[in-house]
Design an enzyme around this catalytic site. Sequence first.
Site, mmCIF file in Angstrom:
data_model
loop_
_atom_site.group_PDB
_atom_site.id
_atom_site.type_symbol
_atom_site.label_atom_id
_atom_site.label_comp_id
_atom_site.label_asym_id
_atom_site.label_seq_id
_atom_site.Cartn_x
_atom_site.Cartn_y
_atom_site.Cartn_z
ATOM 1 N N GLY A 144 5.368 -37.992 6.830
ATOM 2 C CA GLY A 144 7.202 -37.232 5.890
ATOM 3 C C GLY A 144 6.895 -37.757 4.265
ATOM 4 N N ARG A 155 -13.228 -40.074 4.466
ATOM 5 C CA ARG A 155 -12.869 -38.825 5.300
ATOM 6 C C ARG A 155 -12.677 -39.598 6.272
ATOM 7 N NH1 ARG A 155 -11.744 -34.237 6.295
ATOM 8 N NH2 ARG A 155 -13.153 -33.476 7.531
ATOM 9 N N GLY A 156 -11.563 -39.980 6.821
ATOM 10 C CA GLY A 156 -11.369 -40.416 8.177
ATOM 11 C C GLY A 156 -11.959 -39.882 9.192
ATOM 12 N N GLU A 157 -12.513 -38.882 9.003
ATOM 13 C CA GLU A 157 -12.896 -38.352 10.880
ATOM 14 C C GLU A 157 -14.290 -38.891 10.955
ATOM 15 O OE1 GLU A 157 -13.033 -33.998 10.860
ATOM 16 O OE2 GLU A 157 -11.291 -34.173 10.804
ATOM 17 N N ASP A 158 -15.136 -39.191 9.536
ATOM 18 C CA ASP A 158 -15.850 -39.791 9.700
ATOM 19 C C ASP A 158 -16.166 -41.266 9.748
ATOM 20 O OD1 ASP A 158 -17.355 -37.400 8.781
ATOM 21 O OD2 ASP A 158 -17.903 -38.007 6.874
ATOM 22 N N THR A 159 -15.314 -41.940 9.452
ATOM 23 C CA THR A 159 -15.406 -43.108 8.968
ATOM 24 C C THR A 159 -13.852 -44.443 9.739
ATOM 25 O OG1 THR A 159 -14.851 -43.640 6.466
ATOM 26 C CG2 THR A 159 -16.671 -43.591 6.617
ATOM 27 N N ARG A 160 -12.993 -43.644 9.035
ATOM 28 C CA ARG A 160 -11.729 -44.260 9.805
ATOM 29 C C ARG A 160 -11.977 -45.612 10.720
ATOM 30 N NH1 ARG A 160 -8.401 -40.360 9.727
ATOM 31 N NH2 ARG A 160 -7.129 -41.081 7.860
ATOM 32 N N GLU A 200 -8.772 -36.078 -3.847
ATOM 33 C CA GLU A 200 -8.757 -37.423 -4.385
ATOM 34 C C GLU A 200 -9.606 -37.930 -5.373
ATOM 35 O OE1 GLU A 200 -7.287 -39.758 -0.650
ATOM 36 O OE2 GLU A 200 -9.156 -40.559 -1.246
#
Length: 127
Positions: free
Chosen positions: A52, A19-24, A86
């Site tokens: 795109g 989850r990008g917001e949590d761990t990116r 995913e």
Amino acid sequence: MASSSIYKCGSYRAFLSFRGEDTRKGFADHLYRALELAGIHTFRDDDEIKRGANIAAGLQKAIQEARVSLIVFSKDYASSRWCLDELAKIMERRKTDHGHMVLPIFYHVDPSHVRNQTGSFASICQA
């Protein structure tokens, strides 16, 4: 744009789901760098798919190519429909390809919350 043109280079040895917001900008970046430094070509969606491009086809291809999938379960992982899609694709592959290894990583999450679908993972049942 064809899905074959969205990749920077050949097949992947690992697929990193997070989850990008949590761990990116923290854990996932460090894990990705460590895997790449170890010579493990790793897919992560934030910089591997060109803007795109057909993202769903690209993710499916990357999951199919990978020998291992690493799933970083974090607090808000289950709140993302994209992450759950995913995860479903990874587990579908695992059913048909027993050589595909799936490694869960629990990042500031109690594994029992994932297993029992409680806490922030209760949303899986409602999704």
